[in-house]
Design an enzyme around this catalytic site. Sequence first.
Site, mmCIF file in Angstrom:
data_model
loop_
_atom_site.group_PDB
_atom_site.id
_atom_site.type_symbol
_atom_site.label_atom_id
_atom_site.label_comp_id
_atom_site.label_asym_id
_atom_site.label_seq_id
_atom_site.Cartn_x
_atom_site.Cartn_y
_atom_site.Cartn_z
ATOM 1 N N ASN A 266 32.002 -35.763 45.909
ATOM 2 C CA ASN A 266 33.349 -35.361 46.304
ATOM 3 C C ASN A 266 33.325 -34.057 47.101
ATOM 4 O O ASN A 266 32.411 -33.256 46.967
ATOM 5 C CB ASN A 266 34.199 -35.129 45.050
ATOM 6 C CG ASN A 266 33.612 -34.045 44.158
ATOM 7 O OD1 ASN A 266 32.478 -34.156 43.677
ATOM 8 N ND2 ASN A 266 34.350 -32.955 43.989
ATOM 9 N N ASP B 78 38.526 -37.093 43.396
ATOM 10 C CA ASP B 78 37.137 -36.950 42.931
ATOM 11 C C ASP B 78 36.417 -38.296 42.932
ATOM 12 O O ASP B 78 35.677 -38.621 42.003
ATOM 13 C CB ASP B 78 37.103 -36.328 41.516
ATOM 14 C CG ASP B 78 35.689 -35.965 41.099
ATOM 15 O OD1 ASP B 78 35.301 -36.319 39.965
ATOM 16 O OD2 ASP B 78 34.969 -35.369 41.900
ATOM 17 N N GLU C 73 31.538 -29.392 41.914
ATOM 18 C CA GLU C 73 32.643 -28.720 41.222
ATOM 19 C C GLU C 73 32.466 -27.215 41.217
ATOM 20 O O GLU C 73 33.259 -26.500 40.615
ATOM 21 C CB GLU C 73 32.730 -29.211 39.770
ATOM 22 C CG GLU C 73 33.503 -30.516 39.610
ATOM 23 C CD GLU C 73 32.789 -31.690 40.219
ATOM 24 O OE1 GLU C 73 31.580 -31.855 39.968
ATOM 25 O OE2 GLU C 73 33.435 -32.444 40.966
#
Lengths: 184, 579, 340
Positions: free
Chosen positions: B263, B305, B179
Amino acid sequence: MSSLFRASFLVAVTSALALAGCDREEHHSRAKPIGETVPAGESPDTIFPGTSSAPPLDPRAVLYDNNANAIAQGQQLYLQMNCVGCHSHGGGGMGPPLMDDQWRYGGRIDQIATTIAEGRPNGMPSWRGKLTEDQIWDLAAYVRSLSGLPSKDAVSSRAESMSAGTPQSLTPHAEPKNSDAPQQ
Amino acid sequence: MPAGNHAVAPAAAAPADDGNWVMPGKNYAATRFSALNQITPANVSKLALAFTFSTATTKGFEAPPLVVNGTMYVITPFPNYLYALDLTKPGAPAKWVFKPKPAAASQGVACCDVVNRGAVYDSGRIFFNTLDGQTFAVDANSGKMAWHAQLGDIQKGETITMAPLVAAGKVLVGNSGGEMGVRGWLAALDEGSGKLAWKAYNTGPDKDVLIGSRFKPFYAMDRGKDLGVSSWPPDAWKIGGATTWGWLAYDPETKLVFYGTSNPGPWNADQRPGDNKWSAGLFARDVSTGEAVWHYQTTPHDLFDYDDVNEIILADIPWGNARRPVLLRPDRNGYFYVIDRRTGQVLSATPYGFINSTRGVDLKSGRLIYVADKEPKAGRVTRDICPASPGAKDWNPAAFSPVTGLVYIPHNNLCMDFSGMEANYISGTPYVGADVKMYAGPGGNRGVLTAWDPVNRRPAWEIKEDLPLWSPALATAGNVVFYGTMDGWFKAVDARNGKLLWQFKAGSGIIGQPISYRGPDGRQYIAVIAGVGGWAGAIVSGQMDPHDPTGALGFANAMKDLPMKTTAGGMLYVFTLPR
Amino acid sequence: MKPRVPAIATLLPLLLGACQYQHYQSDFGRAGVEDNQFLTLFTIFLIVCGVMYLLVIGFLFAAIARSRRLEANTVETGRHHRSDPLMSTTLIGWGALIGVGLAGLAIASFFTDRSMAKAATGEKLSVTLTGNQWWWDIVYNSADASKTLRTANELHLPVGVPTRIILNSNDVIHSFWVPSLAGKEDLIPGRENDITIVPKKKGIYRGQCAEYCGAQHAHMALVVVVDSYPDFLKWWHHQLEPAPMPTTPLAMAGYKYVTGGPCSACHNIAGTAAGGQVAPDLTHLAGRKSLAAGTLPMTEGNLYGWVEDPQSLKPGVKMPTIGMEPDKLHAVVAYLETLK
């Protein structure tokens, strides 16, 4: 009262009311360069030896605190500079929430501007050198609006994000208090 | 162990149980199964507290304690203290504590609470990672540091939360930060000295990904030159995620280490057209050199995700007249995969939760088939996507019992609304570009414990839970399965039918791995550490404001009631049967 | 005697001036298939409406002349009857002419619309144009993801190739308008519009944001360069290359500041640490023809001025005035000039 007097009285009152709204619309597009000092961190509970009161509010505060343009620009910067990635739309996540009344490092606009410029322990990045002073204060003004602190005529009346939560003009005013976050 | 017609764990990867617990998964096959059988459905209702220990932390506690020959080792979330408790003395007093003192600023770049998923014991040393990207080797007797290595850089947004795997003289470590625009990798350190032996990236040119002549992916979509570059827009692979923050497994027979990648970044898929290799996929690598042997990309061009970092359970299942060596994986995207561990071929992919974001896996091409209506597009909100981003199951591993042949999966039942927006990349800050809001899936319960039959590909039984299940499971030979709920109930259920046999209310929600060990007195003990947090519990451990539903990447909306049900903590509980 | 000569004298320069209209931002540019079709329709309308106008003017003058011929003290009796067969025939004919004319215009309009739609099929190139306040974010889409190109404010198109431009907006409503090539199409936040254009003539054209979008709406222009197909591919290929490492010490100092300082928080320069996505891509800035979305021509002086104080040139623009010291400014501009 003669009709002329009444007419000119009405004109005077209306223009006074209209002018009162001017402050919130003032745009400052000629920003000050980075490098001008932002006051060093005074957390709410700091002890000031020899005196009994905290220093006064930074004079720049009045240019940004209830300024609609600053809050709007701050909202755009909040998304672009990834503040939303850590603090969400005020709810927090990686970073603490900004919409409640608990402030670890102070909820005055100059204290928030210091937090953004200098960073804080435990993970708040330092943006000095990456954002201009004008941008930092715009962000501080927007951050204050997340807990309903500016006057309601300066904030947006429509929630922009997906969840369509409470618009800012209905956000309850949450007077800044100290944080009870456990100290690590 | 009778084989019968159900799955068993391979003997090399799952050796006989010596009563210790030396790695989070129990063994290289990641069965999380204890062969101790003193505790049974008949007597578990008498289970009582033996002792407790406060870890002095209040963040999400995902790690299991380790037990090695009478000493228990506890690794905490940030600041990653390592305690050694003497089990031979009453009350298990601490022998020593090792404090690695990681950088405090690393807390600002950890996406999902400042957790640590566990330490590992091997050859007299304890190996663990710290949040600021270091790996430590500490002498298991004295508590003195043997070596440490700085692998991650918090200025780039890298942290390390995973539990290392020690195999064949190597300590395998992967980074976190999907992220944060981090480039993912798996590194191998020499077990004796801590020097870097090899480092394989998960994106980029073949020479960085250690793809060479040995690389033989099963499916055509994973074959080609420099796919880690060509399946991304220019330069996007450098900040493309595909980190290694989850579970590793190891097959001693073939010397292959298996792991999944996270992801791709950012979450806003419009900014990264292409398949985005090698994110959200499963790698098999040679443990000595790191060369890739095969890869299967579970979720190409991920939209939701759906990391692929979940546990990888090694099993041998009946196939025709013989047994086939496979990997069992309850995946984030909602499918229970059975994959041949020699080649990467998908034998089956069966939904174990409610799915409407994808239509299935085409077993011929291996591709996941997306539902066009559920594809997020920038500037609009896509609603009712199931499963939500944490998937049908997130990191918390299932347990596999070779006795019943069932996989016990503690998982979620969540759906979400997703809105993409432009993500800006500034190193050291999040690189996400999405507003998410999660809520309970069909049925209203947010969690489920599913006992899955991998051979017949269907659930044997299920237990619905109000809150998402974020704790791993423990299975024992006594046919008792243990797991914890986010509001603090530590439960024991019958492994054969799911009947609730015993429960205990801990001081904080449980998201940590329960273990079972044989104490110095020969008795079977059950241990778990209760400390709510992690991504699901961030609303408590991060003291978030529930008024913003998009908080914690959307989890705040689904967990608004959690602060009323539990508070932060970090307490070890050890149970046993009374004499 | 009325002075008629001066009136004509004032008209002549106007007429001559109308002959010399520029082609680069003009509905009469005739540089695109859509524009050509529009002009055809425009011409039909002009002729038909012009003829009708002249007829109406003619009838008006005739009516005035006729009324002069009648006696001054003729009184309308108030009784209306069909007295003049010529008049009724003329009126019926006039009605028929109007009907035919309007039907003809409708048919012409319909067919123009159909042929515009037909020209908009079979697109070979796909471009995503995202409007921001006050600049254009351009992404050339490609089936091969690694050939996706991101640039800003200058759109290059191959001549004769139907190009589908997908229109998005990041903030408010903008409008894409390159009059020499095609008509207007809005960029609406939360909605994906598209327009397909087929440029017909090589050259450089100017587009303009055609929907008021804030303080600097007037300075949101788009430079469109139409090249031959091989030249266009060469340009695309060159744009995919990352920025070269600078060689001179001054440019090196500028590189360090640009990639490590405030510029990198918003701008992207491929091949460097500057990865910001919210401002125009600068990788090949110096090769563009204009600065600040068509506000200023690309010259060294303008680059200095823009980098030092954008707020004075385009007040309210999102790029802040940083107020660099002269040494830093020299270094930054020296580096930016290497980004060809």
